[in-house]
Design a protein around this motif. Structure first.
Motif, mmCIF file in Angstrom:
data_model
loop_
_atom_site.group_PDB
_atom_site.id
_atom_site.type_symbol
_atom_site.label_atom_id
_atom_site.label_comp_id
_atom_site.label_asym_id
_atom_site.label_seq_id
_atom_site.Cartn_x
_atom_site.Cartn_y
_atom_site.Cartn_z
ATOM 1 N N ASP A 220 -8.103 2.837 -4.093
ATOM 2 C CA ASP A 220 -7.791 2.212 -2.814
ATOM 3 C C ASP A 220 -9.058 1.909 -2.021
ATOM 4 O O ASP A 220 -9.104 0.970 -1.245
ATOM 5 C CB ASP A 220 -6.883 3.118 -1.984
ATOM 6 C CG ASP A 220 -5.564 3.386 -2.670
ATOM 7 O OD1 ASP A 220 -4.913 2.413 -3.066
ATOM 8 O OD2 ASP A 220 -5.207 4.557 -2.824
ATOM 9 N N ILE B 249 -3.281 -0.516 1.680
ATOM 10 C CA ILE B 249 -3.528 -1.874 1.345
ATOM 11 C C ILE B 249 -2.691 -2.344 0.212
ATOM 12 O O ILE B 249 -2.957 -2.110 -0.938
ATOM 13 C CB ILE B 249 -4.956 -2.218 1.013
ATOM 14 C CG1 ILE B 249 -5.836 -1.693 2.088
ATOM 15 C CG2 ILE B 249 -5.067 -3.694 0.880
ATOM 16 C CD1 ILE B 249 -5.599 -2.049 3.405
ATOM 17 N N MET C 176 -2.018 -6.113 3.293
ATOM 18 C CA MET C 176 -2.713 -4.833 3.213
ATOM 19 C C MET C 176 -1.888 -3.694 3.793
ATOM 20 O O MET C 176 -2.256 -2.532 3.654
ATOM 21 C CB MET C 176 -4.034 -4.916 3.978
ATOM 22 C CG MET C 176 -5.017 -5.901 3.426
ATOM 23 S SD MET C 176 -6.477 -5.932 4.500
ATOM 24 C CE MET C 176 -7.333 -7.336 3.807
ATOM 25 N N ASN D 287 -7.717 -0.351 -1.721
ATOM 26 C CA ASN D 287 -7.038 -1.066 -2.784
ATOM 27 C C ASN D 287 -5.565 -0.760 -2.800
ATOM 28 O O ASN D 287 -5.195 0.378 -2.750
ATOM 29 C CB ASN D 287 -7.670 -0.674 -4.098
ATOM 30 C CG ASN D 287 -6.734 -0.827 -5.249
ATOM 31 O OD1 ASN D 287 -6.000 -1.790 -5.285
ATOM 32 N ND2 ASN D 287 -6.780 0.097 -6.167
ATOM 33 N N TYR E 110 -1.954 -6.032 -0.417
ATOM 34 C CA TYR E 110 -2.168 -5.931 -1.775
ATOM 35 C C TYR E 110 -3.225 -6.958 -2.153
ATOM 36 O O TYR E 110 -2.901 -7.832 -2.884
ATOM 37 C CB TYR E 110 -0.946 -6.182 -2.576
ATOM 38 C CG TYR E 110 0.103 -5.100 -2.580
ATOM 39 C CD1 TYR E 110 1.387 -5.406 -2.168
ATOM 40 C CD2 TYR E 110 -0.165 -3.828 -3.027
ATOM 41 C CE1 TYR E 110 2.366 -4.470 -2.225
ATOM 42 C CE2 TYR E 110 0.836 -2.905 -3.062
ATOM 43 C CZ TYR E 110 2.075 -3.221 -2.666
ATOM 44 O OH TYR E 110 3.034 -2.316 -2.729
ATOM 45 N N LEU F 127 -10.177 -3.351 -1.293
ATOM 46 C CA LEU F 127 -10.986 -3.796 -0.177
ATOM 47 C C LEU F 127 -12.329 -3.108 -0.266
ATOM 48 O O LEU F 127 -12.385 -1.948 -0.588
ATOM 49 C CB LEU F 127 -10.333 -3.416 1.146
ATOM 50 C CG LEU F 127 -8.901 -3.868 1.257
ATOM 51 C CD1 LEU F 127 -8.353 -3.430 2.592
ATOM 52 C CD2 LEU F 127 -8.842 -5.353 1.150
ATOM 53 N N MET G 5 0.886 -1.182 0.000
ATOM 54 C CA MET G 5 0.000 0.000 0.000
ATOM 55 C C MET G 5 0.888 1.184 0.000
ATOM 56 O O MET G 5 1.233 1.766 0.987
ATOM 57 C CB MET G 5 -0.826 -0.018 1.258
ATOM 58 C CG MET G 5 -1.996 0.883 1.215
ATOM 59 S SD MET G 5 -3.062 0.552 2.503
ATOM 60 C CE MET G 5 -3.770 2.019 2.652
ATOM 61 N N MET H 4 -2.494 -5.846 -1.913
ATOM 62 C CA MET H 4 -2.528 -7.152 -1.379
ATOM 63 C C MET H 4 -2.849 -7.306 -2.172
ATOM 64 O O MET H 4 -2.702 -6.310 -1.586
ATOM 65 C CB MET H 4 -3.413 -7.673 -0.518
ATOM 66 C CG MET H 4 -3.595 -9.026 0.039
ATOM 67 S SD MET H 4 -4.585 -9.520 1.071
ATOM 68 C CE MET H 4 -5.279 -10.360 1.669
ATOM 69 N N MET I 138 -3.807 -7.498 -0.904
ATOM 70 C CA MET I 138 -5.272 -7.470 -1.002
ATOM 71 C C MET I 138 -5.436 -6.093 -1.361
ATOM 72 O O MET I 138 -5.294 -5.265 -0.561
ATOM 73 C CB MET I 138 -5.741 -7.914 0.338
ATOM 74 C CG MET I 138 -7.150 -8.544 0.425
ATOM 75 S SD MET I 138 -7.370 -9.466 1.838
ATOM 76 C CE MET I 138 -8.741 -10.332 1.565
ATOM 77 N N LYS I 139 -5.533 -5.805 -2.900
ATOM 78 C CA LYS I 139 -5.427 -4.445 -3.351
ATOM 79 C C LYS I 139 -6.725 -3.718 -3.225
ATOM 80 O O LYS I 139 -6.705 -2.561 -2.895
ATOM 81 C CB LYS I 139 -4.963 -4.435 -4.785
ATOM 82 C CG LYS I 139 -4.563 -3.089 -5.276
ATOM 83 C CD LYS I 139 -3.993 -3.221 -6.626
ATOM 84 C CE LYS I 139 -3.532 -1.880 -7.078
ATOM 85 N NZ LYS I 139 -3.067 -1.854 -8.402
ATOM 86 N N GLY J 182 -13.323 -5.740 3.565
ATOM 87 C CA GLY J 182 -12.580 -4.522 3.320
ATOM 88 C C GLY J 182 -12.540 -3.632 4.537
ATOM 89 O O GLY J 182 -12.624 -4.091 5.668
#
Length: 986
Positions: free
Chosen positions: A765, A31, A621, A53, A33, A62, A27, A56, A59-60, A711
């Motif tokens: 994001d 986050i 993230m 986003n 990604y 969320l 991030m 991550m 978790m890019k 998220g």
């Protein structure tokens, strides 16, 4: 990005070996990604959710899911937690799921029986009959404060010889220590608290409130028959109490604990019997009355100024080389595996493990063949993943030749290309035959095999005058860093770029494999991590050190320890501990049905998402930057840890990890004045022992196909640089900084609100849905003065008035304000701003008046309902076709005022800005930007200094200036799509 990750695209790694005491087959925005693909997948189906986003950033993306209830608050009247009727067949109860299992009051819906010494004669049957040996059967359970628990069983007993017994109770250890055949609850292997000891031979019943304390006994089972036995545990007071009843008659007296017992299971047991005829458990159930209560522990968390840079792809996966021989795992046809892996980006996949030395290229030395088709399949799979995925590719050490190593490496590199991070040669050399198990013997053979790679794989620095690929190597095992890792780093100084090592929290199969010990403070990892990182950098390995294989316990993991939720909390501690000691990543090992596997499979299909994957997802993230230590004050007396990150994009992130069952931590975290607000994401579960049901990240479980609708759950204001957040029991909370200043936002069809956290090129994001698909008038502002902007929509109501529906938070939901301001007239221009400097943004309407001027109508009020009145009504600027109206605080005066942007005679954008909400001339009159058809003038506080300055969006290119005068753009980046509604947010 640290030096350890510079130019990663032009480096290859040779990672020769890994040792451990087990054997077994950015991030830059909040986050980093859980991937872009999540946004695209989820935004289309969620109507009232939001996300963050980043790679991550991948978790890019969320989706803000809204705050969810984390725990059951009341369990009603004797709600059943577990119920087992013992009406099955004459087979072992081992791994059986009870008829009822609930995520309440310390239970878990995914509970299953765990049996000690499950042999053909030593187990409890599913029909309640028991064998002739001694054994104990347990279900995970951790009591919580505020309940009266009743563990009740019906048991039918014959007349038995004195000294023979059966038992039931609450156990300290789960799984049991299992060191001897004496498995009764009073033994150290099980350690009961409290438990009962039924000796049918004499009819006596013994009540033990602790493992060794016999509170009292009574002759309450005088004849053969069926009896109801109850153990009660009262946790409603600060000091817990225990008691026992047989057929309603109390055994002894109620016991009050001076120190509350550790309990992680309930169960039944028996002695070694000469005959089990007639002994029958009819049912066992655990129920509770009351409401959960938790104590609150207040802590202050401060973050260090400096730390250790950690690289991209920090949280990685590790698989056995044998996994390549499966036609179902690493294949583009495995949509579930592709979906799950796509949640993580960037990520490093390590292929190695013990089977790296039982497999070989084309079956050399009678090893299991690795073929070109398998490499093709692996390459296709990795290429189907996001661009940040790379592979550490393992090669046989012990049964190989230089020519065969060369052939495999050349072919693997030709297929993997830029997806190849590096080569690993061998695995855990301490288990190799002499002399390869010594550093001198290993070095000698390693250099021959490594040279076969570096001399023939194109691009290696060793064959190109120091330019090109950089050799990476050394994979060392746990406990071996003094004997192997340190000298290897020194011996290969200047030749390799990465030092790697294995680390497992506990040795599999040992008596120490309990959840308490997994979650306890780890003194060995900091020493190991700091040691290998120091060896790497002092040995001139520029990519530093990586833990390339890891897990909660070795030997494939431990059931009900490695495969349950508590391991997710452990994984966060491990990754941060590694990062704080300069390690550049951790690869969690797994595959197949191994309990510690982040992703489990049955050889054909994915079967579950393991707890470590949730930990990896949360860690991914975290914005890239420097991991910094946290100081917790006062020093916590509970199992609570905290960590921070100095984010490369600005501000500080924090991870708060509460492993306590009964304590909420009220943490006040100092993040600094540059952080205006934080996005809050929570990892939680009803029980430390939950497997698949009930674990959520960001409010949602992760599906086996990679679907994830979680998220950001809230955005919290950070007044004066600090924020207070409650961390519930057995939860981790991630706080991602949103720095001071204006950020870009777009509204797309849906309508979906897409917010980016900084002024750089990239995707959203935060993403959420707000308003109706028929709406066309969108605004953003800080409606309640908390420092964070929220969305708004403006409609014409049935009375022909402008209806303003404004929401205070950046997530889906209804409006906090819904009121009217102004009669709608064709040509009206809708604006918002803080007109009076009270911190709250309110509506405005600009329209052409009767003399051809812009008339500005402003209100200082946001109403829950009703009609707002006009506070300002003035004319400013002659109305010309093509004028763009803007509002901002042009001189840092503390309130917002009008501005007009129009094209001048030289086809340039001329900015006419006034510093008061009254009629008059422009206080600022300057030219910024040449006019191009389709340009969108926009203003914002781009550098966070309190002054609004101009910007132009040309296509999707944002060209921003930090001062109110002519000149060039200070900031330029791409964001959004042509046709979007462009806004700013804070």
């Amino acid at each position: 990005m640290s030096h350890a990750y510079k130019s990663v695209t032009n480096r290859l790694c040779i990672i020769p070996f890994a040792w451990n005491n087990k054997r077994r087959a950015n991030m830059k925005k909040p986050i980093q990604y859980f991937n872009n693909k999540i946004l695209k997948r989820v935004a289309a189906t969620l109507a009232l959710e939001m996300g963050i986003n980043h790679p991550m950033k991948t978790m890019k993306n969320l989706l803000l899911a809204g705050t969810i209830p984390l725990f059951c608050c009341s369990i009603g009247n004797a709600q059943i937690i577990y119920s087992n009727p013992f009406n099955g067949g004459a087979v072992s109860i081992n791994t059986l799921i009870p008829a009822v299992g609930t995520n309440a009051a310390g239970g878990t819906s995914s509970a299953r029986w765990n049996v000690v010494e499950a042999t053909s004669t030593n187990y409890l049957y599913r029909n309640g009959a028991i064998g002739v040996g001694g054994t104990t059967s347990l279900i995970p359970f951790t009591p919580e404060n505020g309940y009266v628990y009743t563990l009740e069983a019906s048991v039918t007993v014959p007349a038995m010889t004195a000294g023979k017994w059966i038992t039931m109770g609450f156990a300290e250890y789960n799984p049991p220590l299992n060191t001897t055949t004496d498995s009764r609850f009073g033994s150290t292997e099980v350690s009961g608290n409290p438990w009962t000891y039924l000796t049918e031979g004499t009819g006596n019943d013994h009540f033990f409130p602790t493992r060794t304390l016999d509170n009292a006994n009574a002759n309450l089972m005088p004849t053969p028959g069926t009896y109801t036995v109850q153990l009660k545990l009262d946790t409603t007071g600060s000091s817990w109490k225990a008691s026992e009843f047989v057929n309603g008659t109390q055994v002894g007296t109620t016991y009050t604990y001076s120190g509350n017992p550790i309990i992680t299971a309930i169960g039944v047991g028996q002695t070694t019997l000469s005959s089990s005829t007639g002994i029958q458990w009819n049912y066992l159930k655990l129920s509770a009355t009351g409401s959960r209560t938790t104590s609150t522990v207040n802590e202050s968390v401060s973050l260090a100024a400096t730390g250790h840079t950690f690289g991209s792809g920090f949280a990685g996966l590790s698989y056995e080389k044998m996994a390549m021989t499966s036609t179902n795992l690493f294949t583009t046809n495995n949509a579930n595996m592709v979906g799950l892996c796509s949640l993580l980006d960037p990520c490093i996949l390590r292929i190695g493990g013990g089977t790296v030395d039982t497999t070989g290229w084309n079956g050399i030395s009678n090893t299991i063949p690795i073929t070109s088709a398998q490499v093709d399949q692996l390459a296709a799979f990795v290429n189907a993943l996001p661009s940040g995925w790379q592979v550490i590719y393992g090669i046989n050490f012990i049964h190989n030749t230089a020519d065969n190593v060369e052939a495999e490496a050349v072919y693997a590199q030709s297929k993997l290309g830029s997806r190849l991070y590096g080569f690993e040669i061998g695995n855990e050399p301490e288990y190799y035959p002499a002399p390869d198990n010594t550093i001198s013997g290993f070095d000698a053979r390693y250099r021959i095999l490594a040279a076969a790679i570096t001399n023939h794989v194109p691009g290696w620095a060793i064959t190109h005058g120091g330019n090109g690929w950089v050799l990476v190597g050394a994979d060392a095992g746990q406990g071996q860093y003094v004997a192997l890792t340190d000298p290897f780093a020194n011996d290969e100084s200047g030749k390799v770029s990465l030092i790697t090592q294995h680390y497992y929290r506990l040795g599999g199969g040992s008596s120490s494999c309990t959840m308490q010990n997994v979650l306890a403070a780890d003194s060995s990892l900091p020493t190991l991590a700091a040691n290998i990182a120091s060896a790497a950098y002092s040995g001139s390995e520029p990519l530093g050190a990586r833990i390339s294989e890891s897990g909660s316990t070795s030997a494939g993991g431990t059931l009900q320890v490695s495969d349950v939720y508590g391991a997710a909390l452990w994984s966060l501690d491990e990754m941060f501990t590694a990062a704080l000691n300069s390690v550049q990543g951790v690869n969690f090992h797994g595959g197949g049905k191994s309990p510690y596997s982040p992703i489990t499979d049955n050889g054909t299909v994915i079967t579950s998402v393991g707890p470590e994957f949730y930990g990896m997802g949360m860690f991914a993230m975290i914005p890239p930057g420097d991991a910094v230590a946290a100081t917790i004050s006062p020093t916590p007396s509970i199992n609570f840890t905290a960590y921070g990150v100095n984010c490369a994009s600005g501000g500080k992130a924090a991870l708060l990890n509460n492993k306590e069952v009964n304590d909420t931590v009220n943490a006040t975290v100092t993040l600094g004045s540059s952080v205006a607000s934080v996005a809050e994401i929570t990892l939680t579960s009803p029980s430390l022992f939950t497997t698949n049901n009930g674990v959520t990240l960001g409010g949602s479980a992760i599906g086996i196909d990679g679907t994830w609708t979680g998220g950001v759950q809230s955005v919290l204001s950070v007044p004066s640089g600090s924020v207070t957040v409650g961390v519930p029991p057995i939860s981790a909370v991630l706080l991602v900084p949103i720095t001071v200043g204006s950020k870009p936002a777009t509204v797309t069809s849906g309508p979906n609100w897409n917010l980016r956290e900084d002024l750089t090129t990239g995707s959203a994001d935060f993403v959420y849905h707000y308003a109706s698909s028929t709406d066309t008038n969108f605004v953003m502002g800080d409606w309640d003065g908390d420092g964070t902007t929220g969305p708004g929509v403006v409609r014409i109501n049935s009375s022909g008035q402008w209806e303003w529906i404004l929401r205070n938070s950046n997530n889906g939901g209804g409006g906090n304000y819904d009121f009217t301001f102004g009669t709608a007239i064709p040509g009206d221009i809708l604006i918002v701003g803080d007109w009076d400097g009270d911190g709250k943004w309110t509506p405005g309407i600009v329209r052409t008046n009767s003399v051809g001027q812009w008339q500005w109508l402003l209100t200082n009020t946001n109403l829950v309902s009703g009609n707002a009145g006009t506070n300002y009504n003035f004319a400013y600027g002659g109305a010309l076709p093509g004028d763009v109206l803007v509002t901002g605080d042009w001189d840092n005066g503390g309130y917002m005022t009008p501005g007009i942007v129009r094209t001048n005679s030289s086809s340039q954008w001329e900015w006419l800005l006034r510093t008061s909400n009254s009629g008059g001339g422009a206080n600022y009159d300057f030219v910024y930007g040449g006019f191009v058809s389709g340009d969108v003038p926009i203003v914002g506080d781009w550098d966070g200094n309190g002054t609004y300055t101009p910007g132009i969006i040309r296509g999707t290119n944002w060209l921003l200036r930090n001062s109110n005068n002519g000149g060039g753009a200070d900031i330029s980046f791409d964001y959004g799509s042509t046709g979007d509604k462009f806004l700013i947010w804070h």
